[in-house]
Write an enzyme that holds these catalytic residues in place. Structure first.
Site, short mmCIF file in Angstrom:
data_model
loop_
_atom_site.label_atom_id
_atom_site.label_comp_id
_atom_site.label_asym_id
_atom_site.label_seq_id
_atom_site.Cartn_x
_atom_site.Cartn_y
_atom_site.Cartn_z
N LYS A 15 51.81 107.07 -10.26
CA LYS A 15 51.43 107.02 -8.85
C LYS A 15 51.32 105.56 -8.39
O LYS A 15 50.38 104.86 -8.73
CB LYS A 15 50.09 107.71 -8.58
CG LYS A 15 49.96 107.97 -7.07
CD LYS A 15 48.54 108.01 -6.54
CE LYS A 15 47.93 106.68 -6.24
NZ LYS A 15 48.49 105.95 -5.10
N GLU A 21 42.43 98.59 -16.53
CA GLU A 21 42.60 97.15 -16.35
C GLU A 21 42.06 96.87 -14.95
O GLU A 21 42.67 97.26 -13.96
CB GLU A 21 44.07 96.79 -16.49
CG GLU A 21 44.29 95.34 -16.85
CD GLU A 21 44.44 94.49 -15.61
OE1 GLU A 21 43.41 93.92 -15.18
OE2 GLU A 21 45.55 94.41 -15.07
N CYS A 60 44.33 89.83 -10.63
CA CYS A 60 43.07 90.16 -11.31
C CYS A 60 42.59 89.01 -12.18
O CYS A 60 41.40 88.92 -12.47
CB CYS A 60 43.21 91.44 -12.10
SG CYS A 60 44.70 91.49 -13.08
N GLU A 118 34.72 89.82 -6.54
CA GLU A 118 36.16 89.58 -6.53
C GLU A 118 36.66 89.63 -5.09
O GLU A 118 36.49 90.64 -4.41
CB GLU A 118 36.88 90.65 -7.37
CG GLU A 118 38.36 90.41 -7.46
CD GLU A 118 39.06 91.39 -8.39
OE1 GLU A 118 38.80 92.60 -8.29
OE2 GLU A 118 39.88 90.94 -9.21
P1 NAP Z 1 42.26 100.47 -5.69
O1 NAP Z 1 41.71 101.34 -4.63
O2 NAP Z 1 41.54 100.35 -6.97
O3 NAP Z 1 43.77 100.94 -5.94
C1 NAP Z 1 44.45 100.94 -7.18
C2 NAP Z 1 45.15 102.27 -7.39
O4 NAP Z 1 44.19 103.32 -7.51
C3 NAP Z 1 46.03 102.68 -6.20
O5 NAP Z 1 47.18 103.34 -6.67
C4 NAP Z 1 45.12 103.62 -5.45
O6 NAP Z 1 45.78 104.49 -4.62
C5 NAP Z 1 44.46 104.35 -6.58
N1 NAP Z 1 43.23 105.04 -6.22
C6 NAP Z 1 42.37 104.77 -5.19
N2 NAP Z 1 41.35 105.65 -5.18
C7 NAP Z 1 41.55 106.49 -6.22
C8 NAP Z 1 40.83 107.61 -6.74
N3 NAP Z 1 39.71 108.04 -6.18
N4 NAP Z 1 41.33 108.22 -7.84
C9 NAP Z 1 42.45 107.80 -8.42
N5 NAP Z 1 43.18 106.77 -7.97
C10 NAP Z 1 42.74 106.10 -6.88
O7 NAP Z 1 42.48 99.06 -5.13
P2 NAP Z 1 42.66 98.70 -3.58
O8 NAP Z 1 41.80 99.53 -2.69
O9 NAP Z 1 44.08 98.76 -3.28
O10 NAP Z 1 42.08 97.23 -3.60
C11 NAP Z 1 40.68 97.00 -3.60
C12 NAP Z 1 40.30 95.95 -4.59
O11 NAP Z 1 40.75 96.31 -5.91
C13 NAP Z 1 40.96 94.60 -4.41
O12 NAP Z 1 40.41 93.85 -3.42
C14 NAP Z 1 40.75 94.01 -5.77
O13 NAP Z 1 39.45 93.55 -5.90
C15 NAP Z 1 40.95 95.17 -6.69
N6 NAP Z 1 42.30 95.22 -7.26
C16 NAP Z 1 42.47 94.81 -8.54
C17 NAP Z 1 43.73 94.84 -9.09
C18 NAP Z 1 43.98 94.39 -10.49
O14 NAP Z 1 45.11 94.10 -10.82
N7 NAP Z 1 43.00 94.39 -11.36
C19 NAP Z 1 44.82 95.24 -8.34
C20 NAP Z 1 44.61 95.67 -7.03
C21 NAP Z 1 43.34 95.66 -6.51
P3 NAP Z 1 46.00 104.07 -3.07
O15 NAP Z 1 46.47 102.68 -3.04
O16 NAP Z 1 47.01 105.03 -2.66
O17 NAP Z 1 44.67 104.25 -2.40
#
Ligand code: NAP
Ligand code: MG
Length: 498
Positions: free
Chosen positions: A196, A271, A305, A402
């Site tokens: 996904k 991760e 990250c 972060e």
């Molecule tokens: P996120 O919500 O954690 O998204 C990562 C993945 O998880 C996406 O595919 C997202 O889908 C999915 N997801 C979201 N809610 C979920 C749930 N309840 N169950 C299962 N999967 C779910 O990250 P974001 O909202 O895009 O970004 C928020 C923060 O996350 C950023 O500001 C940053 O701090 C952190 N982040 C960290 C990394 C890393 O590499 N460690 C990468 C991205 C973001 P959708 O996108 O379709 O909602």
């Protein structure tokens, strides 16, 4: 004018964008069961560039069924490892053959400069498949001499078997590369997959889907479901027939995934986020350390990250390093990723823009001072100025949380004795950097830092052979290297009475 028409796109990307996008389920490209779609935006202009299916629980269910069938009875399950290896290698070759198209699509969808997408994301993805193509033929168990039973009476050995059907949920910061990091080791281990992609950046994964088919991957081995985290992601992590979830993203969602996995106690690897210390000692080679400190936070617009978002600088050299980092920030040219002059593109979405700008305001309100940047750039697209904060202290949100944007907090330090404690004063533990010419200080400090990766006189260097992952709330498990194969295999002990 939209970015799609403002920049000349390769014919294959133009064709790809003009066609309807579908989910890959059981080797077929299909619409979401609900028929719903959602828009994909160019973050440089906010123009819509595509509509993709809004897959939800029904589509996840179909994809898991296809992955289960491919795991239990498909040709993948019985294929010789050399043949599996050849297919994984062919995926790498196809990624390289489509490097321009993938880089262009990634730049358009995520906002990053096309050159970075090509040189880092696309090359890194191909290399990941190549490295794991080699592993497909090298997953071994052990023969184990018995310790307390009569060694002549029993023959004991272990087998490493694929864990089964794997759900992989990936973020938007390196969309193609995160797909590669996840898919390559799982394929080498013989698993089947439901992937996904992030809602903000689904296009390169869909493009990759056709390359997987062209490489000869049997139907159902990789299924790709675009959709939202709250629906598709949640359904995948709760699904009773999924054996393992591999997730990259926020710590907050990581915790939701752990809870959702409890139903069938599927295995989970995570991760997650970071607030990594990048540390410059007074004896550092500043010609290396200054660009290292700047690139450590500004690369990929800070949407990394491992971003070196807490910059610790020894007092004696604080002013010199900080003015060097500010000078580099001044040189960064902001613009659309497809403009060859661009050094830094927009952040990925309106949500991220609001989040990052919120932190910039909070930093100022709490008494930190931006030496450069501090606000949104322009009024179209999601651009943020590269920002360097001084006068920051460890209680501030900009130091604790972060931000995931081009924002660094510089913190002076005097005494090496307290340094590791200050650097470790975070709930995260993903990465750290040390800049010094004193080899003894480097190794002593590297041992004290609670982080999954410590870079010495470099920053952000990853390799398919090096394990990568986090201490503390930065995650569970290690990706890459031989260690990741433990996440995608089960060990079976076989005991034979002689
Ligand atoms: P996120 O919500 O954690 O998204 C990562 C993945 O998880 C996406 O595919 C997202 O889908 C999915 N997801 C979201 N809610 C979920 C749930 N309840 N169950 C299962 N999967 C779910 O990250 P974001 O909202 O895009 O970004 C928020 C923060 O996350 C950023 O500001 C940053 O701090 C952190 N982040 C960290 C990394 C890393 O590499 N460690 C990468 C991205 C973001 P959708 O996108 O379709 O909602
Ligand atoms: Mg989200």
């Amino acid at each position: 004018m939209s970015a799609v028409s403002a920049y000349r796109l390769t014919p294959r990307v133009t064709k790809f964008l003009s066609e309807p996008h579908k989910l890959l389920v059981g080797g077929k490209w299909v619409n979401a069961v609900s028929g719903e779609t959602f828009p994909v935006l160019d973050p440089a202009t906010t123009d819509e560039i595509a509509q993709v299916p809004a897959g939800d629980a029904a589509d996840i269910d179909a994809a898991v069924t296809a992955a289960r069938a491919a795991f239990e009875t498909g040709p993948w399950a019985t294929m010789k490892p050399t043949d599996r290896s050849r297919i994984i290698w062919a995926i790498a070759d196809l990624i390289e053959a489509h490097a321009d198209e993938l880089a262009e699509l990634e730049s358009l969808d995520n906002g990053k400069p096309k050159k970075a997408a090509r040189d880092v994301d696309v090359v890194g993805s191909a290399e990941m498949f190549r490295y794991f193509a080699g592993w497909a033929t090298k997953i071994e168990g052990n023969q184990i001499p018995f310790a307390s039973a009569d060694p002549g009476a029993f023959f004991g050995y272990t087998r490493r078997e694929p864990i089964g059907v794997v759900g992989q949920i990936i973020p938007w910061n390196y969309p193609l590369m995160m797909a590669a990091w996840k898919l390559a080791p799982a394929l080498a281990a013989g698993c089947t997959i439901v992937l996904k992609p992030a809602e903000q950046t689904p296009l390169s994964a869909l493009y990759l889907g056709s390359l997987l088919q062209e490489a000869g991957l049997p139907d159902g081995v990789v299924n790709i479901v675009t959709g939202f985290g709250e629906t598709a992601g949640a359904a995948l992590s709760a699904h009773p027939d999924v054996d393992k979830i591999a997730f990259t993203g926020s710590t907050e969602v990581g915790k939701l995934i752990v809870n959702a996995s409890a139903g069938n106690l599927k295995k989970v690897s995570l991760e997650l986020g970071g607030k990594s210390p990048n540390i410059v000692l007074a004896d550092a080679d500043l010609d290396l350390a200054i660009p290292g400190a700047a690139d450590g936070i500004f690369y990929n617009h800070g949407q990394d990250c491992t971003a070196g978002s807490r910059l610790f600088i020894q007092k004696k050299i604080f002013d010199k390093v900080i003015s060097g980092v500010v000078d580099r920030a001044k040189e960064i040219r902001l613009g659309p990723g497809l403009d060859p002059e661009t050094d830094m593109g927009p952040v990925v979405s309106e949500e991220q823009l609001t989040r990052v700008v919120g932190y910039l305001q909070n930093g100022v309100e709490s008494g930190a001072r931006p030496l450069i940047g501090g606000k949104r750039h322009g009024d179209r697209g999601y651009f943020v100025e590269p920002t360097v904060f001084v006068d920051a202290n460890p209680s501030m949100k900009i130091v604790r949380e972060e931000i995931f944007g081009p924002v660094v907090a510089a913190i002076p330090f005097d005494n090496l004795d307290d340094l590791a404690n200050a650097a470790n004063d975070t709930t995260y533990g993903l990465a750290a950097g040390i800049w010094t010419t004193d080899i003894s200080k480097a190794h002593t400090l590297a041992a004290k830092l609670r982080a999954g990766t410590v870079w010495v006189n470099c920053y952000g260097v990853n390799d398919p052979a090096m394990p990568f992952g986090g201490f503390k709330q930065s995650g569970w498990g290690r990706e890459m290297g031989h260690e990741v194969l433990e996440l995608y295999t089960e060990t079976k002990a076989v005991v034979v009475a002689l």
